[in-house]
Design an enzyme around this catalytic site. Structure first.
Site, short mmCIF file in Angstrom:
data_model
loop_
_atom_site.label_atom_id
_atom_site.label_comp_id
_atom_site.label_asym_id
_atom_site.label_seq_id
_atom_site.Cartn_x
_atom_site.Cartn_y
_atom_site.Cartn_z
N LYS A 192 0.87 -1.19 0.00
CA LYS A 192 0.00 0.00 0.00
C LYS A 192 0.90 1.23 0.00
CE LYS A 192 -4.43 1.08 0.26
NZ LYS A 192 -5.59 0.25 -0.17
N ASP A 207 -6.97 4.24 -4.47
CA ASP A 207 -7.66 4.11 -3.18
C ASP A 207 -8.28 5.49 -2.94
OD1 ASP A 207 -7.88 2.13 -0.73
OD2 ASP A 207 -7.47 4.06 0.19
#
Ligand code: NDP
Ligand code: 2IT
Length: 446
Positions: A126, A166
């Protein structure tokens, strides 16, 4: 908690101070693993938990950029390469002022288990930045993305690390990032997913997380011999995931009556349908960070500073961000007769709230299982890029649907096998863990 799990958790907290979201994500997984560790002492002797809670690599970098007035700004960029046991690091980029190292570590940790559940060969990662897209022009966003990618490009690649979107990163941002990657590397490899359809993206990827969450919720409802038909549904958020979820609930005959943003929530008893769904895209693209405009546009009630969990409904789909359902919200949902909570966002439910759902025995699915459709479809985008052959919409949607059905049954069979039938949290954590842990054991001391 057993002594080993307690020690691991205490060490994680001591070694990673000021990262409460990371502690929370680790605690939730470790809580599920006690019975696994009793049955498989090799995971303890091989120190698998200690290894899994330590990222393989953390990259932190300066992102300098210039605004439209010529003023210079410095943001912080991150990429957490958490675990590559089952494939290249894979996971989104988040641009939001609340981004910290700890938040991205929690998201990368969750991503490892989620990606394992998809059945596709993807490790977990991430990244993102504390950059605030609110109120920025397209040119400012482009300059920021170019600067961010100038550094990130040396760490990623189609067989190494494949980022995606995201919060705050959609097709526009992926475009700017991809364009810069191509200039620097002189390679048209599909190194980011969530690309535009004309330049290597996959059909259905924008809708995939929301569609997938609703496919998952539909499987949950089937276990109680019911469906979305005529169900009233609460959705939080108004971004990419919420948008996909609203469409699929409508397709299946349900009615979404709320959306929310950082400013509050709207209640639309007639349902978010037709042109109202398209309006969600305008809200998201406006960079205004607010859902109130929906209420003004369609003349419905807006509740400033509130969350939608007090409205009576059958199903709740939290699709905004982490920690948006607290214990008192969970009690309210149960009291009002909600029978199913299915997470589109990552970790929107606190551990205390999850315990409320568990005790009330209502259906509850954690994001790492129920929102896996987004990254799964990213995996399908990678497959299409490698083949250099795009699939039609129906093909991608069919595969997405099958994957969500499979994740659902994996959760249930695993929960049953390890002694907590119907507990999707334990099922998801244990199934994801076993796949990654066994791959790590096979690969020696990694
Ligand atoms: P978007 O940026 O499209 O939308 C995010 C939504 O949440 C917006 O409504 C946003 O408002 C709101 N939001 C963000 N931060 C906060 C905050 N601190 N307080 C209240 N509201 C907030 O993001 P996505 O829809 O892509 O992501 C939503 C959730 O789904 C996140 O938890 C993400 O991690 C998760 N997820 C996303 C996937 C994807 O493929 N995109 C896949 C799997 C999970 P605003 O941005 O205006 O602040
Ligand atoms: O949280 C997530 O799963 C995502 N943001 C999607 C990641 C991806 O690589 O598609």
């Amino acid at each position: 908690m057993n002594a080993y799990v307690e020690t691991v958790l205490a060490n994680v907290k001591a070694k990673n101070p000021n990262e409460p979201e990371f502690h929370q994500a680790v605690e939730e997984v470790l809580e599920s693993l006690e019975v696994v560790l009793e049955r498989h002492p090799e995971y303890q002797s091989m120190k698998i938990l200690e290894r899994m809670t330590e990222p393989e690599r953390v990259i932190m970098f300066r992102v300098p950029w210039m605004d439209d007035q010529g003023e210079i700004h410095i943001n912080r960029g991150f990429r957490i390469e958490m675990n590559s046991a089952i494939g290249p690091y894979k996971g989104g980029l988040r641009f939001h002022p609340s981004v910290t190292l700890g938040i991205l570590k929690f998201l990368a940790f969750e991503q490892v288990f989620k990606n394992a559940l998809t059945t596709l060969p993807m490790g977990g990662g991430k990244g993102g930045s504390d950059f605030n897209p609110k109120g920025k022009s397209d040119n400012e966003i482009m300059r920021f993305c170019q600067s961010f990618m100038t550094e990130l490009s040396r760490h990623i690649g189609p067989n190494t690390d494949v980022p995606a979107g995201d919060i705050g990163v959609g097709t526009r941002e992926i475009g700017f990032l991809y364009g810069q990657y191509k200039r620097i590397r002189n390679e048209s490899t599909g190194v980011l997913t969530g690309k535009g359809i004309n330049w290597g993206g996959s059909l259905i990827r924008p809708e995939a997380t929301g569609f997938g969450a609703v496919y998952f919720a539909n499987e949950m409802l089937k276990t109680k011999n019911t469906s979305f038909d005529e169900k009233t549904v609460l959705v939080s958020g108004f971004g990419n995931v919420a948008w996909g979820a609203v469409q699929k609930v409508n397709d299946l005959g349900g009615k979404v009556v709320t959306l929310s943003g950082p400013d509050g929530f709207i209640h639309d008893p007639e349902g978010v349908k037709g042109k109202k769904v398209d309006f969600m895209l305008k809200l998201r693209a406006s960079n205004k960070d607010a859902v109130e405009d929906y209420a003004k546009m369609f003349d419905v009630q807006f509740y400033a500073g509130k969350k939608p969990w007090g409205i009576k409904a059958d199903v709740a789909l939290p699709c905004a961000t982490e920690n948006e359902i607290y214990e008192h919200d969970a009690k309210e949902l149960v009291k009002n007769g909600c029978i199913c909570v299915c997470e589109g966002a990552n970790m929107p439910t606190t551990i205390e709230a999850y315990h409320v759902f568990n005790e009330a025995k209502i259906l509850y699915a954690p994001g790492k299982a129920s929102n896996a459709g987004g990254v799964a479809t990213s995996g399908l985008e990678m497959s299409q890029n490698s083949m250099r052959l795009p699939w039609p919409k129906e093909e991608v949607d069919k595969r997405l649907h099958e994957i969500m059905i499979r994740i659902h049954s994996t959760c249930l069979t695993t929960a049953e096998k390890f002694g907590t039938p119907g507990n999707y949290v334990n099922g998801a954590n244990i199934a994801g863990f076993l796949k990654v842990a066994d791959a790590m054991l096979d690969q020696g001391l990694v």
